[in-house]
Design an enzyme around this catalytic site. Structure first.
Site, mmCIF file in Angstrom:
data_model
loop_
_atom_site.group_PDB
_atom_site.id
_atom_site.type_symbol
_atom_site.label_atom_id
_atom_site.label_comp_id
_atom_site.label_asym_id
_atom_site.label_seq_id
_atom_site.Cartn_x
_atom_site.Cartn_y
_atom_site.Cartn_z
ATOM 1 N N HIS A 175 0.735 -1.543 0.182
ATOM 2 C CA HIS A 175 0.030 -0.053 -0.282
ATOM 3 C C HIS A 175 0.639 1.268 0.537
ATOM 4 O O HIS A 175 0.759 2.537 0.668
ATOM 5 C CB HIS A 175 -0.759 -0.151 1.822
ATOM 6 C CG HIS A 175 -2.157 0.829 0.996
ATOM 7 N ND1 HIS A 175 -2.548 2.114 0.694
ATOM 8 C CD2 HIS A 175 -3.306 0.113 0.840
ATOM 9 C CE1 HIS A 175 -3.418 1.953 0.710
ATOM 10 N NE2 HIS A 175 -4.397 1.292 0.843
ATOM 11 N N GLU A 303 -1.543 -0.434 -5.787
ATOM 12 C CA GLU A 303 -1.270 -1.225 -5.430
ATOM 13 C C GLU A 303 -1.242 -2.311 -6.569
ATOM 14 O O GLU A 303 -2.841 -2.078 -6.828
ATOM 15 C CB GLU A 303 -2.228 -1.234 -3.966
ATOM 16 C CG GLU A 303 -2.273 0.421 -3.511
ATOM 17 C CD GLU A 303 -4.232 0.376 -2.518
ATOM 18 O OE1 GLU A 303 -4.588 -0.460 -1.998
ATOM 19 O OE2 GLU A 303 -4.664 1.463 -2.587
#
Length: 337
Positions: A175, A303
């Site tokens: 992330h 991501e």
């Protein structure tokens, strides 16, 4: 390759350490043992050290907010509808940590784990075993994650999972939030995605199985596009006021992010079919970081993973991991100007 270890505060009465690698060019990566947080990816550019990641000065900057800043995400990334899915003939129920859904592997996955860390040549290696009792997913997962820094300044993130005790699922990601500039937002960036469609989602942001064409919209980023212009449109036309979307992508190069002022560029290379793009639309001013106070668009998270909710939508991809099977997922971040 130069290595250092430094203390980085505490979390829930556990000491947190920062592990750094620096190559011959002065490019440095730093990773925390809590959540495998990627704290630094810095380069020397025209005599100045520039950290291309959104980074917090202390642990509270990473933990006192809901944004998973720079954390490893596992066992699985994204949302699972109603926190349930079928695995063979068995109905699996996982922890609900966002309304009725499971988000990013629940509340006790990689993103909340203290890892054991060591150096291995030009890699920072993190290991942990996530048990079913810990995170509520089936079986135990033996995990090894490597952040590898090359002499050409490329960083390779290699995430390996070996399933024990029972069949399970594995679909991890990072992330990481990027701001390649020295300004306080990413509106001066260009973003290019190898994508023709993005996923339709329900009111809980869970993919429904349908896709939406990107053509003739701010989502059409097949050519390098002005991120600021796209964000200005989305600010007026979407409830999110920016990107918070899952793109269907084709590799190997799925994305390229460029600061138009400095020409610093990161290419993202992945062989999986999904990429979440999130432009920190709801970050608030109390989230202190290396670009000042938090605010919308201060950075963009990229991501890569297999499309989310694939546990319930087989056409999105197979994330099942059989007992005693090992699977490896890799993301490459290639820096250049």
């Amino acid at each position: 390759m130069k290595t250092t270890i430094q203390p980085f505060g505490e979390f829930e009465e556990q000491n947190v350490s920062a592990y750094s690698l620096e190559n011959k060019n002065g490019t440095r990566i730093t990773v925390l043992d809590f959540a495998g947080i990627w704290h630094e990816y810095s380069v020397i550019d025209e005599g100045t050290r520039v950290n291309m990641l959104l980074s917090a000065p202390d642990m509270s900057g990473y933990t006192d907010n809901p944004f998973y800043i720079n954390r490893l995400i596992g066992r699985v990334a994204g949302r699972i509808k109603d926190a349930t899915f079928k695995l063979g003939d068995q109905l699996i129920k996982t922890p609900q940590n966002e309304g009725n859904n499971s988000l990013h592997g629940g509340g006790n996955g990689w993103s909340n784990t203290m890892f054991t860390v060591k150096f291995d040549q030009n890699s920072i290696v993190l290991t942990a075993t996530i048990t079913s009792a810990q995170d509520g997913f089936p079986g135990d997962l033996e995990s090894e994650i490597r952040y590898t820094l090359e002499d050409d300044d490329t960083v390779t993130l290699t995430m390996s999972g070996t399933q024990r005790e029972a069949d399970g699922v594995f679909n991890p990601t990072s992330h990481a939030y990027f701001n390649l500039s020295q300004s306080d937002d990413v509106s001066n960036h260009e973003l290019q995605l190898n994508s023709k469609v993005h996923l339709a989602v329900d009111a809980g942001k869970v993919p429904t199985g349908e896709t939406v064409a990107n053509h003739n919209s701010p989502f059409d980023l097949r050519m390098a596009s002005d991120l600021g212009a796209a964000l200005a449109t989305l600010d007026k036309t979407t409830a999110e006021h920016g990107f918070d979307d899952v793109f269907v992508v084709q590799g190997p190069k799925i994305a390229s992010l460029k600061d138009k002022v400095s020409s610093r560029t990161i290419d993202v290379i992945s062989h999986r079919n999904g990429l979440v793009v999130f432009t920190a639309n709801s970050m608030t001013s109390d989230m202190i970081n290396n670009h000042g106070n938090g605010h919308k668009w201060v950075a963009v998270a990229l991501e890569p993973h297999t499309l989310p909710n694939s546990e319930n939508i087989p056409a999105f991809g197979d994330v099942r991991l059989k007992k005693d099977e090992t699977r490896v997922a890799e993301i490459v971040y290639r820096y250049h100007k």
